[in-house]
Each structure stands twice: as C-alpha cells, then as structure tokens.
Write an enzyme that holds these catalytic residues in place. Structure first.
Site, PDB file in Angstrom:
ATOM      1  N   GLU A   8       0.772  -1.244   0.000  1.00  9.10           N
ATOM      2  CA  GLU A   8       0.000   0.000   0.000  1.00  9.10           C
ATOM      3  C   GLU A   8       0.806   1.298   0.000  1.00  9.10           C
ATOM      4  OE1 GLU A   8      -2.998  -0.279   3.099  1.00  9.10           O
ATOM      5  OE2 GLU A   8      -4.024  -1.920   2.072  1.00  9.10           O
ATOM      6  N   GLU A  49      -6.047  -8.006  -0.542  1.00  9.81           N
ATOM      7  CA  GLU A  49      -6.677  -7.803   0.766  1.00  9.81           C
ATOM      8  C   GLU A  49      -8.142  -7.499   0.509  1.00  9.81           C
ATOM      9  OE1 GLU A  49      -5.064  -4.841   3.475  1.00  9.81           O
ATOM     10  OE2 GLU A  49      -3.016  -5.572   3.238  1.00  9.81           O
TER      11      GLU A  49
HETATM   12  C1  LIG Z   1      -8.194  -3.851   7.192  1.00 10.23           C
HETATM   13  C2  LIG Z   1      -6.849  -3.677   7.765  1.00 10.23           C
HETATM   14  O1  LIG Z   1      -6.598  -3.996   8.913  1.00 10.23           O
HETATM   15  N1  LIG Z   1      -5.974  -3.188   6.957  1.00 10.23           N
HETATM   16  C3  LIG Z   1      -4.639  -2.959   7.419  1.00 10.23           C
HETATM   17  C4  LIG Z   1      -3.604  -3.433   6.498  1.00 10.23           C
HETATM   18  O2  LIG Z   1      -2.415  -3.460   7.170  1.00 10.23           O
HETATM   19  C5  LIG Z   1      -2.023  -2.372   7.947  1.00 10.23           C
HETATM   20  C6  LIG Z   1      -0.985  -2.767   8.925  1.00 10.23           C
HETATM   21  O3  LIG Z   1      -0.909  -4.123   9.191  1.00 10.23           O
HETATM   22  C7  LIG Z   1      -3.147  -1.600   8.612  1.00 10.23           C
HETATM   23  O4  LIG Z   1      -2.706  -0.333   8.987  1.00 10.23           O
HETATM   24  C8  LIG Z   1      -4.328  -1.545   7.719  1.00 10.23           C
HETATM   25  O5  LIG Z   1      -5.395  -0.907   8.390  1.00 10.23           O
END
Ligand SMILES: CC(=O)N[C@H]1CO[C@H](CO)[C@@H](O)[C@@H]1O
Ligand SMILES: *[C@@H]1O[C@H](CO)[C@@H](O)[C@H](O)[C@H]1NC(C)=O
Length: 331
Positions: free
Chosen positions: A157, A266
């Site tokens: 991300e 995800e």
């Molecule tokens: C939905 C969720 O928990 N997304 C997470 C993806 O990963 C990071 C860190 O592990 C989170 O900050 C995000 O919110």
C-alpha cells in the site's frame, strides 16, 4: 490497524500433522489469507519476538489449507529484515523466522507471499532512494531464488506519494529480483493510493504501473478492496450488497484493456448478511472475469488478532466461523 497485544502461549508447532488439501471449487490460481504477526509492533523497531511481534501459526495455516486455501501473504517489516539502511545486511534472527514460515507454507505446496508491509516507507520516511530499494530486494530475492512457490510483493500500500516514484520503485524491484537469479517467481506489484482497486484508474497510478516490464513475464497487479463506506477496512458494515462488484468495475476494465492479470490481495467485510452478500457478489464477478482476476486473499489471519472484526484465524476467528462457510464456492 488494531493491534491488541495478546500473549499467546507458545504453541508447540513442531510436527504439525498435514491436513489433506481440499479439492478446490474454482479455477482461481491464488486463494488464501494474510497471515499477520511479523509486521506487528512497528512502533518498536527492531522489537522483540513474542513481545512486539510474532510469526504466523503453522497449525492455523494447516487448517486453512484444509479449507482449500493455497496462498498465504506474510507481512514483514523491511527494517527488521535489513536494519540500519536499505543497502545493509540481513538480521539473521528475524530472517530465520521468515525462512521457517516460508519453508512450512511452500513445503505444503502452497504459495508464500513475502510482503514488506511498509506502505512505501522505511523508518517512516517515503522511500525515494530507488537504488536502495533495489538493493533491499536483491538481498531478499537471493535468499529465496530457488523456491518457485515464493511470491515477491513489492510493498504494501504505497500512498500519498508521487505516482511516477511508485512505478519506478516497482520497476526497480522487478529488475533487482530477476537479476538476483529469482526468475521463476510471480511478482505482485502494488500501486499508489493504498493500491485500492476502486481508485486504481482514477488516482492515475494505473498509468505508470501499466508500463512495468518483466523479463519473466510473471507480474500480477495486486489491488486491495474493502467494502465499508470509506474503503479502509475498519468497519463491520458494508455499503450495500452489490458494493464489492461495483468497486471492481473500473479496475477490471483496465486489466482487460491492458492485457494484465490482477489479484485482490486484501479484502474483508463484517460477519453479517449484507457483507456476505457483497463479498459473494464481488467474488462471483471475479470468477466471471477470471481471464484477468487470478484470485483473492482475506485480511486477516494470524495468532494475535483476538476478536478482531475480520479475524480469519482458526478455530474461533469471527470471519473464520461467520464468513468463510459462505465463501466455499469461491475457493
Ligand atoms: C483492514 C486492515 O486492517 N488493513 C490494514 C492493512 O495493514 C495495515 C498494517 O498491518 C493496517 O494499517 C491496515 O489498516
Ligand atoms: C535482530 O532481530 C532480533 C529479533 O527481532 C532483535 O532482537 C535484534 O535486536 C535485531 N538486531 C538488530 C541489529 O536490529
């Protein structure tokens, strides 16, 4: 992320009996879950094993393999793997933990995705040193160059940075991985704007990402998609029963127009009928477009989630008990 520090009793993980892999209902190439733990506690770097972070549980992965899953994304911290500087050397303590879990997953015939869960940052600063990023990937790729069940995920991300930089970092990672001798593996690339499928085209990240090249021709575009109102994956409520499918339309058209393959790396929704319908709608839509969509991964499993709203950890995770039974036809 909601990180609850739950100290679990160290499970005896040696000698886990292998569950038979289930015959899978779909033609998706990759279906599985994110296996959190080793990226936890990133306010504490390097942090201590068992206190700040942990490794995924082999028993739990084994159970999910028994449900038909074949792909596990393992988030790590770049700084824990290579402390000090991107061009530095490996911390063998942390790296050997990664070796163990990768060996377990791939030994069971599943894919292990190595996911530097860094949001395009190193010690909190946007990574702008493209060569340094390449050096980090050279070191990582050399370690797993001979394991074709490993998948390299360039970074989790990217967000709030320059689209061109994100594309350049991805291209450098690809070049470095291949030059390190890891030529058989898939590489999952992620874009800017939290690699959101719904923003893939509108954010402009698609333009640079679409130009990536790979001598092995094994790029898969990893996008993320949550179904709550702001798409952040922080609510148990889904916008509507059709929101999943709707949010994938533009990205699907882009993948088709550009001859690319994608994966939802995800996704999640709450354990309720509206979210389940939205998830089914999205996964069914992906199945009908399986010429471009290679699969999906749930967020998230892992031993420290406790009663997390999307918990997929067997035996009692909220999503494991309340959502997964409704998704079997998409596995
Ligand atoms: C939905 C969720 O928990 N997304 C997470 C993806 O990963 C990071 C860190 O592990 C989170 O900050 C995000 O919110
Ligand atoms: C290496 O990793 C271990 C385990 O995470 C940690 O305790 C140690 O401090 C790390 N060393 C460096 C130099 O970061």
């Amino acid at each position: 992320m909601k990180f609850t520090e739950i100290l679990v009793t160290a499970a005896a993980i040696a000698g886990v009996a292998a569950a038979p892999s289930k015959k899978r209902a779909t033609k998706f190439q990759f279906v599985g879950a994110n296996e959190s733990g080793a990226e936890f506690g990133n306010q504490n770097l390097p942090g201590q094993l068992g206190k700040d972070y942990t490794w995924p549980d082999q028993n739990a992965i084994n159970t999910l393999i028994g449900k038909g899953m074949n792909t596990f994304r393992v988030p790590i911290q770049m700084e824990r793997f290579i402390p000090n500087q991107l061009t530095g050397t490996v911390n063998e303590t942390y790296a050997s933990g990664l070796d163990t879990i990768v060996k377990y997953i791939t030994g069971r015939g599943a894919y292990a995705i190595i996911d530097p869960h860094n949001f395009g940052r190193y010690y909190g600063n946007v990574i702008s040193d493209v060569n340094g990023f390449g050096a980090w990937w050279t070191t990582m790729a050399k370690r797993y160059a001979s394991n074709s069940k490993v998948i390299f995920d360039t970074n989790n991300e990217f967000h709030d940075e320059d689209n061109t930089l994100v594309a350049n970092l991805n291209q450098k990672a690809i070049n470095s991985i291949r030059a390190a001798g890891a030529t058989s593996q898939y590489i999952f690339v992620e874009g800017n704007s939290w690699t959101g499928a719904w923003h893939w085209v509108s954010s402009g990240t698609a333009d640079g990402m679409g130009k990536l090249t790979d001598p092995s021709n094994k790029i898969v575009y990893e996008m993320h998609q949550y179904l709550d109102s702001d798409g952040s994956g922080t609510s148990t409520a889904c916008v509507s029963s059709t929101i999943g499918m709707e949010r994938l339309q533009a990205a699907t058209a882009w993948l088709k127009a550009n001859g690319k393959k994608g994966i939802i790396g995800e996704t999640a929704g709450g354990s309720n009928s509206q979210c389940i319908a939205a998830l089914q709608g999205m996964l069914g839509y992906m199945q009908s477009n399986s010429d471009v969509w290679t699969g999906w991964l749930w967020w998230g499993a892992g031993p420290w989630w406790g009663n997390y709203i999307y918990g997929m950890e067997p035996p009692s995770g909220v999503a494991y008990t309340g959502v997964l039974p409704s998704l079997t036809q998409y596995i």
